[in-house]
Design a protein around this motif. Structure first.
Motif, short mmCIF file in Angstrom:
data_model
loop_
_atom_site.label_atom_id
_atom_site.label_comp_id
_atom_site.label_asym_id
_atom_site.label_seq_id
_atom_site.Cartn_x
_atom_site.Cartn_y
_atom_site.Cartn_z
N ASN A 94 -10.74 -14.41 -74.77
CA ASN A 94 -9.97 -13.17 -74.81
C ASN A 94 -10.89 -11.95 -74.75
OD1 ASN A 94 -7.26 -13.88 -74.78
ND2 ASN A 94 -7.20 -14.26 -76.99
N LEU A 95 -11.98 -11.99 -75.50
CA LEU A 95 -12.91 -10.86 -75.50
C LEU A 95 -13.58 -10.73 -74.14
CD1 LEU A 95 -14.39 -8.58 -76.91
CD2 LEU A 95 -16.02 -10.25 -77.81
N ASP A 96 -13.96 -11.84 -73.55
CA ASP A 96 -14.58 -11.80 -72.22
C ASP A 96 -13.62 -11.22 -71.18
OD1 ASP A 96 -16.86 -12.85 -73.25
OD2 ASP A 96 -16.64 -14.85 -72.39
N TRP A 97 -12.34 -11.59 -71.26
CA TRP A 97 -11.36 -11.07 -70.30
C TRP A 97 -11.22 -9.56 -70.45
CZ3 TRP A 97 -10.28 -13.10 -66.03
CH2 TRP A 97 -10.07 -14.46 -65.88
N SER A 98 -11.20 -9.09 -71.69
CA SER A 98 -11.05 -7.65 -71.90
C SER A 98 -12.23 -6.89 -71.33
CB SER A 98 -10.87 -7.33 -73.39
OG SER A 98 -12.04 -7.64 -74.12
N LEU A 99 -13.44 -7.45 -71.47
CA LEU A 99 -14.63 -6.81 -70.92
C LEU A 99 -14.62 -6.89 -69.39
CD1 LEU A 99 -17.40 -8.09 -73.38
CD2 LEU A 99 -16.54 -5.75 -73.20
N PHE A 100 -14.32 -8.07 -68.88
CA PHE A 100 -14.34 -8.28 -67.43
C PHE A 100 -13.30 -7.43 -66.73
CE2 PHE A 100 -13.05 -10.94 -63.68
CZ PHE A 100 -14.20 -10.72 -62.94
N ASN A 101 -12.13 -7.29 -67.34
CA ASN A 101 -11.06 -6.51 -66.74
C ASN A 101 -11.39 -5.01 -66.72
OD1 ASN A 101 -8.46 -6.57 -65.50
ND2 ASN A 101 -7.57 -5.71 -67.36
N SER A 102 -12.37 -4.61 -67.53
CA SER A 102 -12.79 -3.20 -67.57
C SER A 102 -13.85 -2.89 -66.52
CB SER A 102 -13.33 -2.85 -68.97
OG SER A 102 -12.35 -3.04 -69.96
N VAL A 103 -14.35 -3.92 -65.86
CA VAL A 103 -15.40 -3.74 -64.85
C VAL A 103 -14.76 -3.47 -63.50
CG1 VAL A 103 -17.35 -4.80 -63.65
CG2 VAL A 103 -17.02 -5.21 -66.10
N HIS A 104 -14.96 -2.26 -62.98
CA HIS A 104 -14.46 -1.94 -61.64
C HIS A 104 -15.54 -2.34 -60.63
CE1 HIS A 104 -13.18 0.42 -58.14
NE2 HIS A 104 -11.97 0.42 -58.70
N GLU A 105 -15.11 -2.79 -59.48
CA GLU A 105 -16.06 -3.28 -58.47
C GLU A 105 -17.11 -2.24 -58.09
OE1 GLU A 105 -13.29 -3.23 -54.61
OE2 GLU A 105 -12.30 -3.85 -56.45
N VAL A 106 -16.73 -0.96 -58.12
CA VAL A 106 -17.68 0.10 -57.77
C VAL A 106 -18.84 0.15 -58.75
CG1 VAL A 106 -17.96 2.60 -57.49
CG2 VAL A 106 -15.91 1.48 -56.61
N ARG A 107 -18.58 -0.30 -60.01
CA ARG A 107 -19.64 -0.27 -61.02
C ARG A 107 -20.79 -1.19 -60.67
NH1 ARG A 107 -17.50 4.28 -61.94
NH2 ARG A 107 -15.68 4.33 -63.30
N LEU A 108 -20.50 -2.23 -59.91
CA LEU A 108 -21.58 -3.12 -59.46
C LEU A 108 -22.53 -2.39 -58.52
CD1 LEU A 108 -19.46 -6.31 -58.75
CD2 LEU A 108 -20.91 -5.91 -60.72
N ILE A 109 -21.95 -1.50 -57.71
CA ILE A 109 -22.77 -0.69 -56.79
C ILE A 109 -23.65 0.27 -57.58
CG2 ILE A 109 -22.74 0.92 -54.88
CD1 ILE A 109 -21.70 -1.81 -54.13
N TYR A 110 -23.05 0.96 -58.54
CA TYR A 110 -23.83 1.88 -59.39
C TYR A 110 -24.99 1.13 -60.05
CZ TYR A 110 -20.55 5.86 -59.31
OH TYR A 110 -19.79 6.93 -58.95
N TYR A 111 -24.67 -0.04 -60.59
CA TYR A 111 -25.68 -0.81 -61.34
C TYR A 111 -26.83 -1.25 -60.43
CZ TYR A 111 -27.51 -4.21 -64.71
OH TYR A 111 -28.31 -4.89 -65.58
N LEU B 156 -24.12 -2.85 -45.63
CA LEU B 156 -23.04 -2.33 -46.46
C LEU B 156 -21.82 -3.25 -46.44
CD1 LEU B 156 -23.23 1.50 -45.67
CD2 LEU B 156 -24.39 0.19 -47.46
N HIS B 157 -21.56 -3.86 -45.29
CA HIS B 157 -20.44 -4.81 -45.19
C HIS B 157 -20.72 -6.04 -46.06
CE1 HIS B 157 -17.82 -2.84 -42.41
NE2 HIS B 157 -18.72 -2.79 -41.43
N MET B 158 -21.95 -6.53 -46.06
CA MET B 158 -22.31 -7.70 -46.87
C MET B 158 -22.14 -7.40 -48.35
SD MET B 158 -25.56 -9.62 -45.08
CE MET B 158 -26.66 -8.18 -45.05
N ILE B 159 -22.58 -6.21 -48.76
CA ILE B 159 -22.43 -5.81 -50.17
C ILE B 159 -20.95 -5.66 -50.53
CG2 ILE B 159 -22.80 -3.92 -51.82
CD1 ILE B 159 -25.54 -3.51 -50.61
N ALA B 160 -20.19 -5.05 -49.62
CA ALA B 160 -18.76 -4.85 -49.86
C ALA B 160 -18.03 -6.18 -50.03
CB ALA B 160 -18.15 -4.04 -48.72
N ASP B 161 -18.38 -7.16 -49.19
CA ASP B 161 -17.75 -8.48 -49.29
C ASP B 161 -18.04 -9.13 -50.63
OD1 ASP B 161 -16.61 -8.32 -46.80
OD2 ASP B 161 -18.23 -9.41 -45.78
N THR B 162 -19.27 -8.98 -51.10
CA THR B 162 -19.67 -9.57 -52.38
C THR B 162 -19.00 -8.87 -53.54
OG1 THR B 162 -21.83 -10.10 -51.40
CG2 THR B 162 -21.64 -10.27 -53.79
#
Length: 229
Positions: free
Chosen positions: A3-20, A172-178
């Motif tokens: 449950n805790l993992d889902w709450s954290l994972f659901n808060s992660v927007h895909e764009v945040r992976l790019i920022y990171y 950019l397409h490869m990153i977007a797909d991932t």
């Protein structure tokens, strides 16, 4: 745990992976949820090690190993590969895996289950076993986040963003797909929630794991439990 993992994972927007991946600026405000999820993975691994190595009784250590193997299997069944991986890696660390007297007393069916779970963490052929198994799982599901970030980083660092002052759209397409993978994994996430059946004390212990994050201390505890022959 899930449950805790889902709450954290659901808060992660895909764009945040790019920022990171691109900014490399921890705690910039854009990647807090993602950093918490990654930290959670490390904490679960350290929690498994700490619980086992702080247990002086051989019989109780055997029970702990059995319990953690079952929890890892439950996490996998709930399609939470992030915590399942963390638990297996915690049991596979040198400080825990060297406890031969303890592992010898683990029943065969648990050893067999552990071996099956271990196969998912096999890094050979670019983690083929994990990728094949995860691909077959229906969403919602939580991927092993360190590996997903490693994939994005590999694409980013292995390909130039610009070629002769022109944007490398293939990269950019490869990153977007991932990155789009996150959205797929979060599909219908609300339907995957597990209804908590435990009390507040249990939930508190899961939210605030008791861990020892000093590897030297963990090794000393390990050798104190089972001295080197």
């Amino acid at each position: 745990l899930t449950n805790l993992d889902w709450s954290l994972f659901n808060s992660v927007h895909e764009v945040r992976l790019i920022y990171y991946t691109f900014s490399r600026q921890a705690s910039s405000g854009h990647t807090v949820a993602l950093e918490q999820l990654l930290q959670r993975c490390n904490e679960v691994q350290q929690w498994v090690m700490s619980e086992v190595l702080l247990c002086p009784s051989l019989g109780k250590r055997v029970q702990l190993l059995k319990k953690f193997i079952k929890i890892a299997a439950h996490c996998k069944a709930q399609r939470n590969l992030n915590s399942s991986f963390a638990i297996i890696m915690g049991l596979n660390t040198a400080a825990v895996s060297r406890l031969n007297q303890t592992w010898e007393k683990v029943p065969g069916k648990f050893k067999k289950l552990f071996s099956e779970l271990e196969l998912l963490t096999d890094p050979s052929l670019n983690h083929k076993a994990y990728r094949d198994a995860f691909r077959k799982m229906k969403p919602p599901k939580i991927p092993f986040m360190p590996l997903l970030l490693k994939d994005i980083t590999f694409i980013h660092e292995g390909n130039k963003t610009f070629h002769d002052n022109l944007v490398n759209f293939e990269k950019l397409h490869m990153i977007a797909d991932t990155v789009r993978h996150i959205r797929h994994c979060q599909t219908d996430q609300a339907g995957n929630e597990v209804t908590p059946s435990d009390g507040p004390d249990v939930r508190a212990s899961v939210h605030y794991l008791h861990i020892i994050d000093n590897q030297q201390t963990l090794f000393e505890l390990s050798h104190r439990l089972e001295p080197r022959a």
